[in-house]
Design a protein around this motif. Structure first.
Motif, PDB file in Angstrom:
ATOM      1  N   ILE A   4     -44.616  18.468  39.024  1.00  0.00           N
ATOM      2  CA  ILE A   4     -45.555  19.260  40.057  1.00  0.00           C
ATOM      3  C   ILE A   4     -46.200  17.880  40.836  1.00  0.00           C
ATOM      4  N   SER A   5     -46.528  18.265  41.996  1.00  0.00           N
ATOM      5  CA  SER A   5     -47.338  17.281  42.710  1.00  0.00           C
ATOM      6  C   SER A   5     -48.521  17.965  43.273  1.00  0.00           C
ATOM      7  N   TYR A   6     -49.785  17.380  43.302  1.00  0.00           N
ATOM      8  CA  TYR A   6     -50.867  18.201  43.956  1.00  0.00           C
ATOM      9  C   TYR A   6     -51.972  17.014  44.340  1.00  0.00           C
ATOM     10  N   GLN A   7     -52.678  17.595  45.106  1.00  0.00           N
ATOM     11  CA  GLN A   7     -53.673  16.712  46.051  1.00  0.00           C
ATOM     12  C   GLN A   7     -55.118  16.947  45.143  1.00  0.00           C
ATOM     13  N   ASP A   8     -55.783  15.920  44.897  1.00  0.00           N
ATOM     14  CA  ASP A   8     -57.141  16.072  44.280  1.00  0.00           C
ATOM     15  C   ASP A   8     -58.118  16.214  45.403  1.00  0.00           C
ATOM     16  N   GLU A   9     -59.396  16.351  45.256  1.00  0.00           N
ATOM     17  CA  GLU A   9     -60.562  16.867  45.792  1.00  0.00           C
ATOM     18  C   GLU A   9     -60.748  15.276  46.827  1.00  0.00           C
ATOM     19  N   THR A  10     -60.350  14.428  46.639  1.00  0.00           N
ATOM     20  CA  THR A  10     -60.424  13.047  47.289  1.00  0.00           C
ATOM     21  C   THR A  10     -59.249  12.618  48.319  1.00  0.00           C
ATOM     22  N   GLY A  11     -58.300  13.655  48.286  1.00  0.00           N
ATOM     23  CA  GLY A  11     -57.152  13.445  49.084  1.00  0.00           C
ATOM     24  C   GLY A  11     -55.776  12.844  48.408  1.00  0.00           C
ATOM     25  N   GLU A  12     -56.276  12.207  47.289  1.00  0.00           N
ATOM     26  CA  GLU A  12     -55.095  11.500  46.399  1.00  0.00           C
ATOM     27  C   GLU A  12     -53.870  12.393  45.972  1.00  0.00           C
ATOM     28  N   TRP A  13     -52.705  11.957  46.061  1.00  0.00           N
ATOM     29  CA  TRP A  13     -51.644  12.753  45.557  1.00  0.00           C
ATOM     30  C   TRP A  13     -51.308  12.422  44.080  1.00  0.00           C
ATOM     31  N   HIS A  14     -50.933  13.329  43.323  1.00  0.00           N
ATOM     32  CA  HIS A  14     -50.613  13.040  42.004  1.00  0.00           C
ATOM     33  C   HIS A  14     -49.353  13.912  41.687  1.00  0.00           C
ATOM     34  N   GLU A  15     -48.501  13.067  40.477  1.00  0.00           N
ATOM     35  CA  GLU A  15     -47.108  13.804  40.147  1.00  0.00           C
ATOM     36  C   GLU A  15     -47.244  13.623  38.591  1.00  0.00           C
ATOM     37  N   GLU A  16     -46.932  14.980  38.105  1.00  0.00           N
ATOM     38  CA  GLU A  16     -47.001  14.826  36.829  1.00  0.00           C
ATOM     39  C   GLU A  16     -45.959  15.827  36.237  1.00  0.00           C
ATOM     40  N   VAL A  17     -45.749  15.893  34.963  1.00  0.00           N
ATOM     41  CA  VAL A  17     -44.663  17.014  34.305  1.00  0.00           C
ATOM     42  C   VAL A  17     -45.777  18.124  33.732  1.00  0.00           C
ATOM     43  N   ALA A  18     -45.397  19.348  34.039  1.00  0.00           N
ATOM     44  CA  ALA A  18     -46.213  20.405  33.654  1.00  0.00           C
ATOM     45  C   ALA A  18     -45.396  20.991  32.473  1.00  0.00           C
ATOM     46  N   ASP A  19     -45.808  21.362  31.176  1.00  0.00           N
ATOM     47  CA  ASP A  19     -45.049  21.820  30.150  1.00  0.00           C
ATOM     48  C   ASP A  19     -45.362  23.205  30.164  1.00  0.00           C
ATOM     49  N   GLY A  20     -44.225  23.821  30.469  1.00  0.00           N
ATOM     50  CA  GLY A  20     -44.329  25.595  30.709  1.00  0.00           C
ATOM     51  C   GLY A  20     -44.509  26.029  29.710  1.00  0.00           C
ATOM     52  N   ARG A  21     -44.841  25.501  28.419  1.00  0.00           N
ATOM     53  CA  ARG A  21     -45.274  26.308  27.148  1.00  0.00           C
ATOM     54  C   ARG A  21     -46.757  26.001  26.774  1.00  0.00           C
ATOM     55  N   ASP A  22     -47.334  25.154  27.765  1.00  0.00           N
ATOM     56  CA  ASP A  22     -48.577  24.871  27.599  1.00  0.00           C
ATOM     57  C   ASP A  22     -49.464  26.102  28.547  1.00  0.00           C
ATOM     58  N   ARG A  23     -49.866  27.031  27.817  1.00  0.00           N
ATOM     59  CA  ARG A  23     -50.619  28.283  28.435  1.00  0.00           C
ATOM     60  C   ARG A  23     -51.853  28.319  27.676  1.00  0.00           C
ATOM     61  N   PRO A  24     -52.849  28.883  28.669  1.00  0.00           N
ATOM     62  CA  PRO A  24     -54.328  28.975  28.280  1.00  0.00           C
ATOM     63  C   PRO A  24     -54.453  30.347  27.260  1.00  0.00           C
ATOM     64  N   GLU A  25     -55.418  30.364  26.580  1.00  0.00           N
ATOM     65  CA  GLU A  25     -56.011  31.655  26.231  1.00  0.00           C
ATOM     66  C   GLU A  25     -56.687  32.315  27.297  1.00  0.00           C
ATOM     67  N   THR A  26     -56.526  33.565  27.590  1.00  0.00           N
ATOM     68  CA  THR A  26     -57.199  34.192  28.551  1.00  0.00           C
ATOM     69  C   THR A  26     -57.968  35.514  28.205  1.00  0.00           C
ATOM     70  N   ASP A  27     -58.937  35.902  28.849  1.00  0.00           N
ATOM     71  CA  ASP A  27     -59.808  37.037  28.517  1.00  0.00           C
ATOM     72  C   ASP A  27     -60.490  37.641  29.919  1.00  0.00           C
ATOM     73  N   VAL A  28     -60.850  38.724  29.795  1.00  0.00           N
ATOM     74  CA  VAL A  28     -61.659  39.500  30.986  1.00  0.00           C
ATOM     75  C   VAL A  28     -63.028  39.891  30.557  1.00  0.00           C
ATOM     76  N   SER A  29     -64.174  39.261  31.309  1.00  0.00           N
ATOM     77  CA  SER A  29     -65.411  39.680  30.968  1.00  0.00           C
ATOM     78  C   SER A  29     -65.781  40.803  32.150  1.00  0.00           C
ATOM     79  N   ALA A  30     -66.400  41.909  31.775  1.00  0.00           N
ATOM     80  CA  ALA A  30     -66.532  43.023  32.491  1.00  0.00           C
ATOM     81  C   ALA A  30     -67.762  42.707  33.225  1.00  0.00           C
ATOM     82  N   GLY A  31     -68.564  41.634  33.113  1.00  0.00           N
ATOM     83  CA  GLY A  31     -69.647  41.069  33.911  1.00  0.00           C
ATOM     84  C   GLY A  31     -71.017  42.026  33.783  1.00  0.00           C
ATOM     85  N   GLY A  32     -71.800  41.761  34.379  1.00  0.00           N
ATOM     86  CA  GLY A  32     -73.103  42.385  34.413  1.00  0.00           C
ATOM     87  C   GLY A  32     -73.534  43.525  35.253  1.00  0.00           C
TER      88      GLY A  32
END
Length: 81
Positions: free
Chosen positions: A53-81
């Motif tokens: 993957i390639s992405y640009q950070d908030e300073t405008g600098e470009w980065h290249e990385e390998v994203a492991d497709g198995r590295d997924r986050p835990e997710t949840d939904v908060s009903a809020g207030g």
């Protein structure tokens, strides 16, 4: 492991889910926003392909990385207030 929580909030005359400062589209009801957030959270947990993957950070600098497709986050939904 990273954990992300989608929050249900009032937004633009309706309801939306948000992650950080980013809002989804606006839904007519809180329950519609909640169901959409649950679907988005489930999708985030799905493994994908390992890819470069390639992405640009908030300073405008470009980065290249390998994203492991198995590295997924835990997710949840908060009903809020």
């Amino acid at each position: 492991m990273t954990r992300i929580i989608y929050e249900i909030v009032e937004h633009d005359g309706g309801w939306a889910y948000k992650l950080g400062d980013v809002y989804s589209e606006t839904f007519a009801s809180r329950s519609q926003a909640y169901e959409a957030a649950k679907a988005a959270a489930a999708e985030q947990r799905l493994a994908g392909r390992t890819e470069g993957i390639s992405y640009q950070d908030e300073t405008g600098e470009w980065h290249e990385e390998v994203a492991d497709g198995r590295d997924r986050p835990e997710t949840d939904v908060s009903a809020g207030g």
